[in-house]
Scaffold this active site. Structure first.
Site, PDB file in Angstrom:
ATOM      1  N   ASP A 160      -8.961   0.083   1.811  1.00 57.13           N
ATOM      2  CA  ASP A 160      -8.014  -0.387   2.819  1.00 57.13           C
ATOM      3  C   ASP A 160      -8.497   0.098   4.185  1.00 57.13           C
ATOM      4  O   ASP A 160      -8.138   1.182   4.640  1.00 57.13           O
ATOM      5  CB  ASP A 160      -6.608   0.143   2.508  1.00 57.13           C
ATOM      6  CG  ASP A 160      -5.546  -0.559   3.327  1.00 57.13           C
ATOM      7  OD1 ASP A 160      -5.705  -1.764   3.595  1.00 57.13           O
ATOM      8  OD2 ASP A 160      -4.542   0.083   3.691  1.00 57.13           O
ATOM      9  N   THR A 203      -8.549  -5.746   3.835  1.00 50.91           N
ATOM     10  CA  THR A 203      -8.491  -4.867   2.660  1.00 50.91           C
ATOM     11  C   THR A 203      -9.455  -5.441   1.637  1.00 50.91           C
ATOM     12  O   THR A 203      -9.323  -6.606   1.244  1.00 50.91           O
ATOM     13  CB  THR A 203      -7.069  -4.814   2.073  1.00 50.91           C
ATOM     14  OG1 THR A 203      -6.169  -4.287   3.051  1.00 50.91           O
ATOM     15  CG2 THR A 203      -7.029  -3.946   0.820  1.00 50.91           C
ATOM     16  N   GLU A 238     -10.156   3.810   3.448  1.00 47.88           N
ATOM     17  CA  GLU A 238      -9.224   4.486   2.549  1.00 47.88           C
ATOM     18  C   GLU A 238      -9.656   4.153   1.125  1.00 47.88           C
ATOM     19  O   GLU A 238      -9.677   2.984   0.724  1.00 47.88           O
ATOM     20  CB  GLU A 238      -7.780   4.068   2.810  1.00 47.88           C
ATOM     21  CG  GLU A 238      -7.277   4.587   4.153  1.00 47.88           C
ATOM     22  CD  GLU A 238      -5.774   4.518   4.297  1.00 47.88           C
ATOM     23  OE1 GLU A 238      -5.132   3.712   3.588  1.00 47.88           O
ATOM     24  OE2 GLU A 238      -5.233   5.264   5.142  1.00 47.88           O
ATOM     25  N   GLU A 293      -9.105   3.800  -2.552  1.00 44.96           N
ATOM     26  CA  GLU A 293      -7.867   3.580  -3.284  1.00 44.96           C
ATOM     27  C   GLU A 293      -8.111   2.912  -4.637  1.00 44.96           C
ATOM     28  O   GLU A 293      -9.166   2.334  -4.892  1.00 44.96           O
ATOM     29  CB  GLU A 293      -6.908   2.711  -2.463  1.00 44.96           C
ATOM     30  CG  GLU A 293      -6.642   3.245  -1.058  1.00 44.96           C
ATOM     31  CD  GLU A 293      -5.482   2.559  -0.382  1.00 44.96           C
ATOM     32  OE1 GLU A 293      -4.637   1.954  -1.076  1.00 44.96           O
ATOM     33  OE2 GLU A 293      -5.397   2.644   0.867  1.00 44.96           O
ATOM     34  N   LYS A 322      -3.947  -1.681  10.132  1.00 41.37           N
ATOM     35  CA  LYS A 322      -4.223  -1.781   8.699  1.00 41.37           C
ATOM     36  C   LYS A 322      -4.444  -3.219   8.235  1.00 41.37           C
ATOM     37  O   LYS A 322      -5.144  -3.457   7.250  1.00 41.37           O
ATOM     38  CB  LYS A 322      -3.035  -1.221   7.908  1.00 41.37           C
ATOM     39  CG  LYS A 322      -2.796   0.261   8.116  1.00 41.37           C
ATOM     40  CD  LYS A 322      -3.730   1.080   7.262  1.00 41.37           C
ATOM     41  CE  LYS A 322      -3.289   2.523   7.217  1.00 41.37           C
ATOM     42  NZ  LYS A 322      -4.099   3.319   6.305  1.00 41.37           N
ATOM     43  N   ARG A 345      -7.803   3.894  13.041  1.00 38.04           N
ATOM     44  CA  ARG A 345      -6.921   5.041  13.242  1.00 38.04           C
ATOM     45  C   ARG A 345      -6.365   5.117  14.656  1.00 38.04           C
ATOM     46  O   ARG A 345      -5.229   5.571  14.857  1.00 38.04           O
ATOM     47  CB  ARG A 345      -7.676   6.337  12.918  1.00 38.04           C
ATOM     48  CG  ARG A 345      -8.169   6.441  11.491  1.00 38.04           C
ATOM     49  CD  ARG A 345      -7.039   6.436  10.490  1.00 38.04           C
ATOM     50  NE  ARG A 345      -7.543   6.616   9.125  1.00 38.04           N
ATOM     51  CZ  ARG A 345      -6.784   6.562   8.044  1.00 38.04           C
ATOM     52  NH1 ARG A 345      -5.496   6.323   8.151  1.00 38.04           N
ATOM     53  NH2 ARG A 345      -7.312   6.715   6.837  1.00 38.04           N
ATOM     54  N   GLN A 382      -3.687   2.439  14.910  1.00 40.31           N
ATOM     55  CA  GLN A 382      -2.570   2.878  14.067  1.00 40.31           C
ATOM     56  C   GLN A 382      -1.766   3.984  14.744  1.00 40.31           C
ATOM     57  O   GLN A 382      -0.524   3.977  14.719  1.00 40.31           O
ATOM     58  CB  GLN A 382      -3.113   3.380  12.725  1.00 40.31           C
ATOM     59  CG  GLN A 382      -2.056   3.916  11.779  1.00 40.31           C
ATOM     60  CD  GLN A 382      -2.658   4.554  10.535  1.00 40.31           C
ATOM     61  OE1 GLN A 382      -3.878   4.554  10.359  1.00 40.31           O
ATOM     62  NE2 GLN A 382      -1.824   5.091   9.673  1.00 40.31           N
ATOM     63  N   ASP A 390       0.846  -1.187   0.000  1.00 40.70           N
ATOM     64  CA  ASP A 390       0.000   0.000   0.000  1.00 40.70           C
ATOM     65  C   ASP A 390       0.883   1.239   0.000  1.00 40.70           C
ATOM     66  O   ASP A 390       1.821   1.347   0.807  1.00 40.70           O
ATOM     67  CB  ASP A 390      -0.904   0.009   1.232  1.00 40.70           C
ATOM     68  CG  ASP A 390      -2.031   1.013   1.101  1.00 40.70           C
ATOM     69  OD1 ASP A 390      -2.530   1.197  -0.020  1.00 40.70           O
ATOM     70  OD2 ASP A 390      -2.430   1.601   2.117  1.00 40.70           O
ATOM     71  N   HIS A 395      -3.819  14.032   0.436  1.00 38.43           N
ATOM     72  CA  HIS A 395      -4.057  13.163   1.586  1.00 38.43           C
ATOM     73  C   HIS A 395      -2.902  13.244   2.577  1.00 38.43           C
ATOM     74  O   HIS A 395      -3.111  13.390   3.789  1.00 38.43           O
ATOM     75  CB  HIS A 395      -4.234  11.718   1.113  1.00 38.43           C
ATOM     76  CG  HIS A 395      -4.332  10.717   2.226  1.00 38.43           C
ATOM     77  ND1 HIS A 395      -5.385  10.689   3.112  1.00 38.43           N
ATOM     78  CD2 HIS A 395      -3.489   9.710   2.606  1.00 38.43           C
ATOM     79  CE1 HIS A 395      -5.207   9.710   3.988  1.00 38.43           C
ATOM     80  NE2 HIS A 395      -4.063   9.108   3.710  1.00 38.43           N
ATOM     81  N   GLU A 432     -10.087  12.499   7.276  1.00 35.08           N
ATOM     82  CA  GLU A 432      -9.956  13.785   6.597  1.00 35.08           C
ATOM     83  C   GLU A 432     -11.311  14.466   6.462  1.00 35.08           C
ATOM     84  O   GLU A 432     -11.441  15.673   6.696  1.00 35.08           O
ATOM     85  CB  GLU A 432      -9.385  13.586   5.199  1.00 35.08           C
ATOM     86  CG  GLU A 432      -7.974  13.073   5.114  1.00 35.08           C
ATOM     87  CD  GLU A 432      -7.631  12.760   3.666  1.00 35.08           C
ATOM     88  OE1 GLU A 432      -7.170  13.677   2.958  1.00 35.08           O
ATOM     89  OE2 GLU A 432      -7.855  11.606   3.245  1.00 35.08           O
TER      90      GLU A 432
END
Length: 407
Positions: free
Chosen positions: A228, A252, A194, A196, A248, A232, A235, A122, A129, A353
């Site tokens: 993904d 996925t 996420e 992607e 993570k 948070r 992480q 990844d 971002h 975000e």
């Protein structure tokens, strides 16, 4: 005049003749997974086609496998030949009566993971971002770390936790620590997505031989949408100093259908200018990005439309960086772009975000407001691109619903 398919409802549409993505399906009558190509709302059985004399003899064995890996490993010559044959078959009405017997409605098939995932990488390729997260995590320093514009930052994930669209996602548990709170072991309270774009490797390489950016199309078979999932809070506690791990690696998700690179040929646009100029191994003689417009729906409400065309690091550069140290490619390798975010607030591809770290809840209409994912929430990611016939193709969606953490 642009060719159209004899399959009812296929053209115009997201899965028309200009698309022809590959996947793996089964039916109630025949539960063995097999390879198919999607045309409109139908699946064409390629195993059945390969039983006859339709494909060249050296290609037929690949379509008797239960995953796409064998076909992907054959390389661009086979990819182009098969796509050309399938286009002719599905455009010429003389084949309609016989070939129609090999079609099954999408509503009546069960979809499977389209390829066996060898390795998963990844990246972190969106400047917007990376800047947003830098401002959230390091408000008193530069948002971009010194290395970010010199190399495509990435990390290795876990291939075994890549799952097909629709697979429920169990909320992970782990160590977490808020700014002023105690360290605890608990379910993630800041579960995120996420948005992607993933690239699927077909042709492998030998250990010790890097791949040039200009060899991108010689090795990459196609594209899938990727979510993904990210915890948070887990992480944030674990990632210093070695980076993402348990926050993570729990899941996925990827789409069921792999869009071949040929289907995206008319979606190429100039990629952003890079400053500083990267090292030579990242230099591209034809620097391009894919103009994909993505959409994120949270419990049915569209909350974001991230644009892929503005990504700072291209898929060709990511491939080159991934192999510059001599690391080999394997058929079935999956590498993803990292979160796709644009410059506008409604173009952010992650909820951390979109809500600015939970400060600004998202309004889901009658579904209330959210900052991060709650149990029972469903996220759907889709994308569209310009096609060779002047229309639009739609990449296969990737979706998932959150289940409560295990006791």
């Amino acid at each position: 005049m642009t060719a159209t398919s004899w399959v009812d409802g296929a053209d115009p549409g997201p899965f028309g003749l200009a698309h022809l993505p590959y996947g793996v399906f089964s039916t109630a009558k025949d539960p063995a997974p097999r390879i198919g190509v999607r045309i409109g709302d139908q699946v064409l059985d390629l195993r059945a086609l390969a039983t006859g004399t339709f494909f060249l003899p050296w290609i037929r064995p690949a379509f008797h496998e239960q995953r796409l890996n064998g076909f992907m490993a054959m390389g661009p010559l086979a990819w182009h030949l098969v796509r050309h044959q399938l286009t002719e078959l599905l455009a010429d009405r003389r084949h309609a009566d016989q070939s129609a017997t090999l079609l099954t409605p999408v509503s009546k098939v069960r979809m499977h993971l389209p390829f066996a995932v060898a390795d998963y990488v990844d990246f972190y390729a969106s400047e917007e971002h990376a800047t947003n997260l830098g401002r959230l995590f390091r408000p008193d320093s530069d948002p971009l770390l010194p290395n970010w514009k010199h190399l495509p930052v990435g990390y290795h994930g876990r291939a075994g936790t890549v799952v097909p669209s629709g697979t429920p996602i169990t909320r992970p548990r782990g160590q977490r620590k808020s700014k002023d709170g105690p360290l605890e072991f608990a379910p993630s309270a800041r579960l995120d997505i996420e948005t992607e774009v993933g690239f699927v490797v077909g042709v492998d390489t030998e250990l010790g031989k890097p791949v040039s950016p200009d060899a991108f199309a010689e090795h990459v078979f196609g594209v899938v949408l990727v979510n993904d999932w990210s915890a948070r809070d887990i992480q944030a506690w674990e990632y210093v100093p070695l980076g993402p791990f348990l926050g993570k690696s729990f899941a996925t998700s990827i789409g069921h259908w792999v869009t071949p690179l040929d289907a995206l040929a008319d979606a190429k646009v100039a990629a952003p200018v890079q400053d500083p100029v990267p090292f030579g191994y990242l230099a591209e003689s034809n620097r391009f990005a894919y103009d994909l417009t993505m959409s994120v729906r949270w419990n049915g409400t569209e909350v974001s439309r991230p644009p892929y065309a503005g990504m700072y690091w291209t898929p060709a550069q990511m491939l080159a960086h991934m192999t510059v140290n001599g690391a080999s490619l394997r058929t079935g390798d999956l590498y993803a772009s990292g979160t796709v975010s644009g410059p506008e607030p409604d173009q952010r591809g992650s909820f951390i975000e979109l809500t600015w770290g939970g400060r600004d809840p998202v309004d889901l209409g009658e579904g209330g407001t959210r900052t991060f994912l709650e149990d029972g929430d469903t996220v759907q990611i889709t994308a569209t691109a310009r096609s060779a016939d002047g229309g639009t193709i739609g990449l296969a969606e990737v979706s998932g619903t959150i289940l409560p953490a295990l006791p």
